[in-house]
Design a protein around this motif. Structure first.
Motif, PDB file in Angstrom:
ATOM      1  N   MET A   1      73.199  46.131  -4.200  1.00 23.28           N
ATOM      2  CA  MET A   1      72.173  45.647  -5.100  1.00 23.28           C
ATOM      3  C   MET A   1      71.049  45.011  -4.280  1.00 23.28           C
ATOM      4  O   MET A   1      71.289  44.141  -3.456  1.00 23.28           O
ATOM      5  N   ALA A   2      69.872  45.464  -4.500  1.00 27.81           N
ATOM      6  CA  ALA A   2      68.714  44.937  -3.782  1.00 27.81           C
ATOM      7  C   ALA A   2      68.292  43.597  -4.380  1.00 27.81           C
ATOM      8  O   ALA A   2      68.361  43.387  -5.579  1.00 27.81           O
ATOM      9  N   ILE A   3      67.866  42.730  -3.507  1.00 27.12           N
ATOM     10  CA  ILE A   3      67.389  41.419  -3.926  1.00 27.12           C
ATOM     11  C   ILE A   3      65.958  41.557  -4.411  1.00 27.12           C
ATOM     12  O   ILE A   3      65.152  42.251  -3.800  1.00 27.12           O
ATOM     13  N   SER A   4      65.655  40.879  -5.484  1.00 25.71           N
ATOM     14  CA  SER A   4      64.311  40.913  -6.045  1.00 25.71           C
ATOM     15  C   SER A   4      63.316  40.339  -5.039  1.00 25.71           C
ATOM     16  O   SER A   4      63.544  39.282  -4.455  1.00 25.71           O
ATOM     17  N   GLU A  10      60.196  33.415  -3.461  1.00 26.72           N
ATOM     18  CA  GLU A  10      60.387  32.040  -3.935  1.00 26.72           C
ATOM     19  C   GLU A  10      61.277  31.247  -2.976  1.00 26.72           C
ATOM     20  O   GLU A  10      60.968  30.105  -2.636  1.00 26.72           O
ATOM     21  N   GLN A  11      62.374  31.857  -2.550  1.00 25.95           N
ATOM     22  CA  GLN A  11      63.286  31.167  -1.644  1.00 25.95           C
ATOM     23  C   GLN A  11      62.606  30.874  -0.306  1.00 25.95           C
ATOM     24  O   GLN A  11      62.741  29.782   0.240  1.00 25.95           O
ATOM     25  N   LEU A  12      61.873  31.830   0.218  1.00 29.66           N
ATOM     26  CA  LEU A  12      61.174  31.617   1.484  1.00 29.66           C
ATOM     27  C   LEU A  12      60.136  30.511   1.357  1.00 29.66           C
ATOM     28  O   LEU A  12      60.001  29.678   2.264  1.00 29.66           O
ATOM     29  N   VAL A  27      55.071  34.200   5.559  1.00 29.31           N
ATOM     30  CA  VAL A  27      55.939  34.605   4.447  1.00 29.31           C
ATOM     31  C   VAL A  27      55.388  35.869   3.792  1.00 29.31           C
ATOM     32  O   VAL A  27      56.139  36.802   3.494  1.00 29.31           O
ATOM     33  N   GLU A  28      54.072  35.914   3.598  1.00 27.91           N
ATOM     34  CA  GLU A  28      53.454  37.113   3.016  1.00 27.91           C
ATOM     35  C   GLU A  28      53.710  38.334   3.906  1.00 27.91           C
ATOM     36  O   GLU A  28      54.035  39.418   3.418  1.00 27.91           O
ATOM     37  N   ARG A  29      53.573  38.151   5.200  1.00 23.71           N
ATOM     38  CA  ARG A  29      53.813  39.235   6.151  1.00 23.71           C
ATOM     39  C   ARG A  29      55.283  39.665   6.109  1.00 23.71           C
ATOM     40  O   ARG A  29      55.602  40.858   6.139  1.00 23.71           O
ATOM     41  N   TYR A  30      56.190  38.706   6.009  1.00 25.83           N
ATOM     42  CA  TYR A  30      57.618  38.986   5.924  1.00 25.83           C
ATOM     43  C   TYR A  30      57.911  39.832   4.682  1.00 25.83           C
ATOM     44  O   TYR A  30      58.632  40.830   4.754  1.00 25.83           O
ATOM     45  N   ILE A  31      57.324  39.452   3.557  1.00 25.92           N
ATOM     46  CA  ILE A  31      57.530  40.188   2.302  1.00 25.92           C
ATOM     47  C   ILE A  31      56.991  41.616   2.429  1.00 25.92           C
ATOM     48  O   ILE A  31      57.637  42.575   1.992  1.00 25.92           O
ATOM     49  N   ASP A  32      55.814  41.781   3.041  1.00 25.39           N
ATOM     50  CA  ASP A  32      55.260  43.125   3.245  1.00 25.39           C
ATOM     51  C   ASP A  32      56.187  43.974   4.109  1.00 25.39           C
ATOM     52  O   ASP A  32      56.378  45.168   3.833  1.00 25.39           O
ATOM     53  N   LEU A  33      56.769  43.373   5.142  1.00 23.98           N
ATOM     54  CA  LEU A  33      57.702  44.109   6.003  1.00 23.98           C
ATOM     55  C   LEU A  33      58.965  44.503   5.238  1.00 23.98           C
ATOM     56  O   LEU A  33      59.476  45.614   5.411  1.00 23.98           O
ATOM     57  N   VAL A  34      59.448  43.615   4.383  1.00 26.63           N
ATOM     58  CA  VAL A  34      60.632  43.934   3.569  1.00 26.63           C
ATOM     59  C   VAL A  34      60.331  45.115   2.650  1.00 26.63           C
ATOM     60  O   VAL A  34      61.148  46.036   2.512  1.00 26.63           O
ATOM     61  N   LYS A  35      59.154  45.111   2.039  1.00 32.14           N
ATOM     62  CA  LYS A  35      58.761  46.225   1.157  1.00 32.14           C
ATOM     63  C   LYS A  35      58.700  47.536   1.940  1.00 32.14           C
ATOM     64  O   LYS A  35      59.193  48.572   1.469  1.00 32.14           O
ATOM     65  N   SER A  36      58.114  47.496   3.127  1.00 35.55           N
ATOM     66  CA  SER A  36      58.033  48.702   3.959  1.00 35.55           C
ATOM     67  C   SER A  36      59.422  49.172   4.363  1.00 35.55           C
ATOM     68  O   SER A  36      59.719  50.369   4.325  1.00 35.55           O
ATOM     69  N   ASN A  92      67.842  22.095   1.791  1.00 34.42           N
ATOM     70  CA  ASN A  92      68.640  21.404   0.789  1.00 34.42           C
ATOM     71  C   ASN A  92      70.140  21.470   1.047  1.00 34.42           C
ATOM     72  O   ASN A  92      70.915  20.985   0.246  1.00 34.42           O
ATOM     73  N   THR A  93      70.604  22.041   2.147  1.00 39.28           N
ATOM     74  CA  THR A  93      72.021  22.095   2.472  1.00 39.28           C
ATOM     75  C   THR A  93      72.418  20.784   3.132  1.00 39.28           C
ATOM     76  O   THR A  93      71.853  20.397   4.135  1.00 39.28           O
ATOM     77  N   THR A  94      73.417  20.115   2.551  1.00 44.81           N
ATOM     78  CA  THR A  94      73.814  18.813   3.072  1.00 44.81           C
ATOM     79  C   THR A  94      75.121  18.856   3.837  1.00 44.81           C
ATOM     80  O   THR A  94      75.357  18.030   4.698  1.00 44.81           O
ATOM     81  N   ASP A  95      76.000  19.785   3.526  1.00 46.88           N
ATOM     82  CA  ASP A  95      77.270  19.815   4.236  1.00 46.88           C
ATOM     83  C   ASP A  95      77.195  20.756   5.425  1.00 46.88           C
ATOM     84  O   ASP A  95      76.391  21.651   5.488  1.00 46.88           O
ATOM     85  N   ASP A  96      78.067  20.522   6.387  1.00 46.19           N
ATOM     86  CA  ASP A  96      78.066  21.365   7.577  1.00 46.19           C
ATOM     87  C   ASP A  96      79.326  22.214   7.652  1.00 46.19           C
ATOM     88  O   ASP A  96      79.666  22.731   8.695  1.00 46.19           O
TER      89      ASP A  96
END
Length: 106
Positions: A1-4, A10-12, A27-36, A92-96
């Motif tokens: 299943m592909a991630i939206s 939003e997460q980035l 982030v915009e560049r990262y999203i463009d690379l993911v689309k490609s 936001n991750t607090t535990d290790d």
């Protein structure tokens, strides 16, 4: 299943300083690379991992030419992800312990 793509963006955006325009551009560049990457992967899946070329009486099979391009994009995604700090835990991750507690061992 592909991630939206929108959820990924939003997460980035939550993981960076959105007041830093350079980070937002990355982030915009990262999203463009993911689309490609996804388009290339879809094409390779549709056409197959290998292609057969006929040149007169010669016939030979070779790897799909887009596989090399997909590998380049993958390397760019990894490098850009490291630059964005995506290899670190989210803010936001607090535990290790990866979300496990001592009571999980019982």
């Amino acid at each position: 299943m592909a991630i939206s793509i929108s959820k990924l963006k939003e997460q980035l955006m939550r993981r960076i300083d959105t007041s830093d325009l350079v980070q937002v551009e990355k982030v915009e560049r990262y999203i463009d690379l993911v689309k490609s990457f996804r388009k290339i992967s879809k094409t390779i899946s549709k056409e197959g991992e290998s292609v057969t070329t006929v040149n007169g009486s010669q016939k030979f099979t070779k790897a799909h030419p887009l596989i090399g391009e997909r590998n380049k994009i993958n390397a760019q995604l990894i490098a850009l992800g490291k630059d964005l700090g995506l290899d670190n835990k989210p803010k936001n991750t607090t535990d290790d312990q990866g979300g496990y507690s001592a009571s999980d061992l019982v």
